[in-house]
Design an enzyme around this catalytic site. Structure first.
Site: not given
Length: 374
Positions: A155-157, A334
């Site tokens: 995901a966003c990482s 990300s």
């Protein structure tokens, strides 16, 4: 052991912009249509009426003022409310690969390298255009890179996790360099019909070249260390997937098939997790708050970043110490911290230490301590 470094970065920005004013006008027109079509159920109490959005609400809730998207026509059509991206032939480049290549070429150009210098491509993003073959392998093919490639989704990482994977391989000597590419078509997984989140996301692609420091031909950022952590939570999720058609009513227009977030719980749980993660990472490497010249944080919400920056530095950061780009780009999953890094890193001096951090669904958090060299 080799020393890994970020030797180049790139950002591909779509040409179309949706301002808050445009977004609110389209959303409120959709609300009027919805409330009119469901007038009887709303009057009887069976359905709640949808509420208008406003520019003031969006800025207060997020700090976002506009966002870049690949297609704005569909998003701003009250009868559509999602991007209209034509199906491409199988022998044509996928959209994710196409924008990823554009960012990757910028990173290579900045590093003064070519495809022949790259051994690995990691496509690290929140939502892959397809399950297989890997988008990373397509990017590898389009760039003419030998070696290998794979997709990564945290995901966003995803970007910081990808940088850690690449840096570890460079450090061990198993590869010489890697492109970590983050093509984020967030407009396609956003529910534009939901007042609580319709303003959050935008589209972009970023890339970083991770290579042995001794191969750098110009200024670079030595990767001092990396740190990743995960803790399962359903508070940010998207339930879409390949099993959908196999379930009763699986193909129905269900809210949980798009981005969903329990915002209050995310704030309460993620903020201390990220702040403590960064503090432990810095402490383990003997880096004091006073040593840190810049924070490039995940660009999801201004209030979240202000909180984290204050916790990490022990005071309110100056805008130059914690640059935000979400007012222009919105949340790009990300890619957000990499946009901030790419746009606000060239002014640092040799010896300056800084930190890239991304966080989001999972929960996940990744941090990269770097030092300017050359």
């Amino acid at each position: 052991m080799k020393t890994p470094a970020i030797t180049g970065s790139g950002v591909f920005t779509p040409s179309e912009i949706i301002t808050n004013a445009e977004l609110v006008a389209a959303f409120n027109a959709y609300v009027d249509l919805y409330n009119a079509e469901n007038a009887e159920e709303i009057a009887s109490g069976a359905l709640p009426a949808k509420e208008y959005s406003s520019e003031e609400f969006i800025v207060k809730a997020s700090g976002i003022e506009q966002r870049y998207v690949i297609d704005k026509k569909g998003v701003l059509d009250p009868k559509v409310m999602h991007p209209l991206l034509p199906q491409r032939d199988d022998d044509a480049p996928s959209l994710m690969a196409e924008i990823g290549v554009k960012a990757a070429l910028q990173a290579l150009d900045q590093a003064e390298k070519t495809a022949s210098d790259v051994d690995l491509v990691i496509c690290a993003a929140s939502n892959m255009e397809r399950a297989y073959p890997a988008v990373a392998i397509e990017i590898q093919k389009l760039l003419g890179i030998n070696g290998f490639a794979f997709d990564m989704n945290v995901a966003c990482s995803s970007a910081t996790f990808g940088i850690q994977a690449a840096a570890d391989m460079v450090r061990s000597g198993s590869i010489g360099s890697a492109l970590v590419v983050n093509p984020e078509i967030c407009s396609a997984h956003l529910e534009w019909r939901d007042r609580d989140c319709h303003f959050i996301f935008g589209d972009v692609a970023t890339a970083t070249l991770i290579a042995c420091a001794d191969t750098a031909t110009g200024p670079y950022f030595e990767v001092i260390s990396t740190r990743c952590a995960t803790e399962f939570s359903n508070n940010i999720r998207n339930n879409n997937g390949f099993l959908r058609r196999s379930r009763p009513a699986g193909m129905a227009d269900r809210r949980d098939m798009q981005f969903m977030q329990n915002g209050r719980k995310v704030f309460k749980e993620v903020l201390p997790m990220v702040s403590e993660h960064i503090a432990r990472h810095m402490a383990d490497d003997g880096v004091q708050a006073a040593d840190l010249k810049r924070l490039w944080l995940h660009q999801a919400n201004k209030t979240m970043n202000d909180f984290i920056g204050k916790k990490v530095l022990g005071r309110t950061p100056d805008p130059s110490e914690q640059p935000n780009i979400l007012q222009d780009y919105a949340n790009t999953s990300s890619a957000g911290s990499i946009i901030a890094f790419s746009k606000y890193s060239s002014d640092l001096e040799p010896g300056d230490k800084a930190l890239i951090c991304s966080f989001g669904a999972g929960y996940s958090v990744g941090s990269v301590l770097v030092e300017r060299k050359g």
